[in-house]
Structure formats: C-alpha cells, structure tokens
Enzyme design. Structure first.
Site, short mmCIF file in Angstrom:
data_model
loop_
_atom_site.label_atom_id
_atom_site.label_comp_id
_atom_site.label_asym_id
_atom_site.label_seq_id
_atom_site.Cartn_x
_atom_site.Cartn_y
_atom_site.Cartn_z
N CYS A 117 0.86 -1.19 0.00
CA CYS A 117 0.00 0.00 0.00
C CYS A 117 0.90 1.24 0.00
O CYS A 117 2.06 1.14 -0.41
CB CYS A 117 -0.99 -0.02 1.17
SG CYS A 117 -0.24 0.01 2.81
N ARG A 154 -3.53 -0.64 5.37
CA ARG A 154 -4.10 -1.71 4.56
C ARG A 154 -3.18 -2.91 4.38
O ARG A 154 -3.64 -4.06 4.55
CB ARG A 154 -4.49 -1.16 3.18
CG ARG A 154 -5.65 -0.19 3.22
CD ARG A 154 -5.76 0.59 1.92
NE ARG A 154 -4.63 1.49 1.74
CZ ARG A 154 -4.42 2.20 0.67
NH1 ARG A 154 -5.25 2.12 -0.35
NH2 ARG A 154 -3.37 3.02 0.60
N ASP A 159 -8.63 3.51 1.28
CA ASP A 159 -7.66 3.84 2.33
C ASP A 159 -8.40 4.35 3.56
O ASP A 159 -9.06 5.39 3.50
CB ASP A 159 -6.70 4.91 1.79
CG ASP A 159 -5.55 5.18 2.73
OD1 ASP A 159 -5.58 4.68 3.89
OD2 ASP A 159 -4.61 5.88 2.32
P1 4NP Z 1 -1.88 2.84 4.04
O1 4NP Z 1 -2.54 4.20 4.60
O2 4NP Z 1 -1.26 3.18 2.71
O3 4NP Z 1 -3.02 1.90 3.94
O4 4NP Z 1 -0.83 2.42 5.07
C1 4NP Z 1 -1.84 5.40 4.75
C2 4NP Z 1 -0.96 5.54 5.80
C3 4NP Z 1 -0.29 6.73 5.97
C4 4NP Z 1 -0.48 7.76 5.07
C5 4NP Z 1 -1.35 7.61 4.01
C6 4NP Z 1 -2.04 6.41 3.85
N1 4NP Z 1 0.23 8.98 5.25
O5 4NP Z 1 -0.01 9.92 4.45
O6 4NP Z 1 1.04 9.10 6.17
#
Ligand code: 4NP
Length: 165
Positions: A15, A21, A129
C-alpha cells in the site's frame, strides 16, 4: 535470475504507508493460510518511506484484534527492487500503489504483480484507504482484505505457485 527458494509461495502486499491496509492484508492472509494448513511466506511494504520502522496504525491493530489476529509486531518498510525477486506474488492495494510498484520494478523481476481485488473478480477496484477516516473504515478494510485473503488461499491450494490473477 533468482526465484523464491524451493518454489514456496511468497506474497507481498503493498500500500502507500505500510501502516494500514497492507499490514492488515498480511495479518489476514497469515491467519487464513494457517487455518487452511497452507505453508506460505507473507510480508507487506509501502511505496512511500513515510513510516519506515513504525508499527501499524493503532486503529489497524485494533481492527485486526477484533477478529483475533495480532498484527502489532509488524514493522513498516518501503518496497525495494529485491522484493521483485524474493516474492512470487506482489499485490497492490490500490491503483496508485500499482503505479508505484511498476515504477520500482526491475526489468527482469520474477514476481507476479496484480491488484489484490482481482482475486475477487473485482478487477481494478481499490481497497479504500481508511487512514483519514474512522474505526468503521478500518473494520470495512478488514472485511475486504480478509475476504481477499480467503480467496487467495483457495486459489493457492488449487493452483499452487502457478496461480495468476
Ligand atoms: P496505508 O494508509 O497506505 O493503507 O498504510 C496510509 C498511511 C499513511 C499515510 C497515508 C495512507 N500517510 O499519508 O502518512
């Protein structure tokens, strides 16, 4: 060109941040594979470097725990070129992640790369997300990734390492 050792299935979920995720998908597949007696390697990574060395988001840990799965020891890391040789299958959680994966892919990488929800015949659909949302979004995410994990296990039991999505 190297291939994952002894033809063992090895799955990497990718991800953006590797704190929501993909560690949930990792935990769900570990759990589904263990319940089915399927011996596979599972890991996760992010296309971004924002959360290297961090545990999963506490809301992701809590959602997994509500379903009896402990993902608290996962440690954030960034996707690297060696992953394309070390894993047999790499799954993107959304289309932006897929763009990031392709940008990182070495020319002769051996991993089969696909969108995770292709396994549910929901080709091209993203796993939403939950990072900017609430606990309900994390529960919804768990529901989606665990359904996909169960479907993956069924395909791997049937087609083994040759499974393509
Ligand atoms: P992930 O979600 O890609 O599912 O781990 C996110 C986690 C952190 C961030 C964005 C999406 N961030 O901008 O820090």
């Amino acid at each position: 060109m190297t291939q994952a050792p002894d033809n063992k299935i090895s799955v990497l979920f990718v991800c953006l941040g590797n704190i929501c995720r993909s560690p949930m998908a990792e935990g769900a597949l570990r759990d589904a594979a263990a319940r089915a007696g399927l011996d596979i390697s599972v890991d996760s990574a992010g296309t971004a470097d924002y959360h290297i060395g961090s545990p999963p988001d506490p809301r992701a840990i809590a959602a997994a725990r509500r379903h009896g799965v402990d993902i608290g020891s996962a440690c954030g890391r960034q996707l690297s070129q060696s992953d394309f040789f070390d894993f047999t299958h790499i799954f993107a959680l959304d289309t932006a992640n897929m763009v990031g994966i392709k940008a990182c892919a070495p020319r002769h990488g051996t991993a089969h790369v696909a969108m995770l929800l292709d396994v549910l015949d929901r080709a091209g659909e993203p796993v939403p997300d939950p990072y900017y949302g609430d606990d309900a979004g994390f529960d919804e995410c768990w529901s989606i990734v665990s359904e996909a994990a169960n479907a993956l296990v069924q395909r791997f039991l049937k087609d083994r390492i040759a499974a393509r999505f």
